[in-house]
Design a protein around this motif. Structure first.
Motif, PDB file in Angstrom:
ATOM      1  N   PRO A   6      83.325  91.628  31.402  1.00 29.60           N
ATOM      2  CA  PRO A   6      83.722  92.837  30.684  1.00 29.60           C
ATOM      3  C   PRO A   6      82.902  94.046  31.125  1.00 29.60           C
ATOM      4  O   PRO A   6      81.717  93.929  31.433  1.00 29.60           O
ATOM      5  CB  PRO A   6      83.456  92.499  29.220  1.00 29.60           C
ATOM      6  N   MET A   7      83.530  95.204  31.159  1.00 25.34           N
ATOM      7  CA  MET A   7      82.871  96.447  31.546  1.00 25.34           C
ATOM      8  C   MET A   7      82.693  97.323  30.314  1.00 25.34           C
ATOM      9  O   MET A   7      83.543  97.351  29.435  1.00 25.34           O
ATOM     10  CB  MET A   7      83.713  97.189  32.584  1.00 25.34           C
ATOM     11  N   ARG A   8      81.570  98.025  30.261  1.00 23.51           N
ATOM     12  CA  ARG A   8      81.284  98.959  29.169  1.00 23.51           C
ATOM     13  C   ARG A   8      80.758 100.259  29.767  1.00 23.51           C
ATOM     14  O   ARG A   8      80.191 100.271  30.852  1.00 23.51           O
ATOM     15  CB  ARG A   8      80.247  98.393  28.206  1.00 23.51           C
ATOM     16  N   GLN A   9      80.910 101.356  29.027  1.00 21.62           N
ATOM     17  CA  GLN A   9      80.469 102.658  29.506  1.00 21.62           C
ATOM     18  C   GLN A   9      79.095 102.992  28.929  1.00 21.62           C
ATOM     19  O   GLN A   9      78.872 102.904  27.721  1.00 21.62           O
ATOM     20  CB  GLN A   9      81.469 103.733  29.106  1.00 21.62           C
ATOM     21  N   MET A  16      80.869 103.238  34.127  1.00 26.49           N
ATOM     22  CA  MET A  16      81.290 101.909  33.709  1.00 26.49           C
ATOM     23  C   MET A  16      80.449 100.878  34.460  1.00 26.49           C
ATOM     24  O   MET A  16      80.337 100.942  35.685  1.00 26.49           O
ATOM     25  CB  MET A  16      82.773 101.692  34.011  1.00 26.49           C
ATOM     26  N   LYS A  17      79.858  99.939  33.711  1.00 28.57           N
ATOM     27  CA  LYS A  17      79.015  98.903  34.301  1.00 28.57           C
ATOM     28  C   LYS A  17      79.298  97.578  33.612  1.00 28.57           C
ATOM     29  O   LYS A  17      79.812  97.555  32.490  1.00 28.57           O
ATOM     30  CB  LYS A  17      77.542  99.272  34.144  1.00 28.57           C
ATOM     31  N   PRO A  18      78.954  96.456  34.269  1.00 26.33           N
ATOM     32  CA  PRO A  18      79.139  95.155  33.613  1.00 26.33           C
ATOM     33  C   PRO A  18      78.310  95.065  32.335  1.00 26.33           C
ATOM     34  O   PRO A  18      77.159  95.502  32.285  1.00 26.33           O
ATOM     35  CB  PRO A  18      78.642  94.154  34.658  1.00 26.33           C
ATOM     36  N   LYS A  19      78.899  94.508  31.306  1.00 27.86           N
ATOM     37  CA  LYS A  19      78.263  94.420  29.987  1.00 27.86           C
ATOM     38  C   LYS A  19      76.875  93.772  30.007  1.00 27.86           C
ATOM     39  O   LYS A  19      75.972  94.267  29.332  1.00 27.86           O
ATOM     40  CB  LYS A  19      79.201  93.667  29.034  1.00 27.86           C
ATOM     41  N   PRO A  20      76.642  92.693  30.777  1.00 31.54           N
ATOM     42  CA  PRO A  20      75.302  92.082  30.757  1.00 31.54           C
ATOM     43  C   PRO A  20      74.187  92.971  31.320  1.00 31.54           C
ATOM     44  O   PRO A  20      73.019  92.743  31.043  1.00 31.54           O
ATOM     45  CB  PRO A  20      75.457  90.830  31.621  1.00 31.54           C
ATOM     46  N   GLU A  21      74.528  94.005  32.082  1.00 31.15           N
ATOM     47  CA  GLU A  21      73.517  94.891  32.657  1.00 31.15           C
ATOM     48  C   GLU A  21      73.066  95.981  31.686  1.00 31.15           C
ATOM     49  O   GLU A  21      72.132  96.715  31.984  1.00 31.15           O
ATOM     50  CB  GLU A  21      74.065  95.568  33.917  1.00 31.15           C
ATOM     51  N   LEU A  22      73.736  96.118  30.555  1.00 34.25           N
ATOM     52  CA  LEU A  22      73.459  97.201  29.624  1.00 34.25           C
ATOM     53  C   LEU A  22      72.729  96.710  28.379  1.00 34.25           C
ATOM     54  O   LEU A  22      72.794  95.536  28.029  1.00 34.25           O
ATOM     55  CB  LEU A  22      74.777  97.872  29.206  1.00 34.25           C
TER      56      LEU A  22
END
Length: 91
Positions: A6-9, A16-22
């Motif tokens: 999943p991608m999140r902003q 937009m980046k992958p959810k685990p990186e945020l």
């Protein structure tokens, strides 16, 4: 077939980046704000890159407060800053 990530902003840089990186800031159903490093806590979430520049931009523009419709207490800002300085995944 590989699982879709999943991608999140990010609220700081608006990328937009992958959810685990945020890092996720969550407003729980009872109204409390906290950091969620695993992305599993219930409630409304807002995402930030683990970059102090993104945190500074989000703080200046009040983006997290608008996304969560709740004021950010100073201890949550301090916890976010400490997490970014440490550079680890937290709990």
């Amino acid at each position: 077939m590989p699982k879709k990530t999943p991608m999140r902003q990010c609220l700081g840089c608006r990328e937009m980046k992958p959810k685990p990186e945020l890092i996720r800031v969550v407003r729980s159903p009872d109204g409390g704000l906290s950091l969620d490093f695993r992305g599993k806590k219930p409630g409304r979430g807002a995402y930030l890159c683990p970059d102090p520049a993104c945190l500074a931009r989000a703080k200046r523009s009040r983006a997290i407060e608008r996304a969560l419709a709740s004021p950010m207490p100073p201890d949550v800002w301090d916890a976010l800053e400490a997490q970014m300085k440490a550079g680890d995944g937290g709990d």
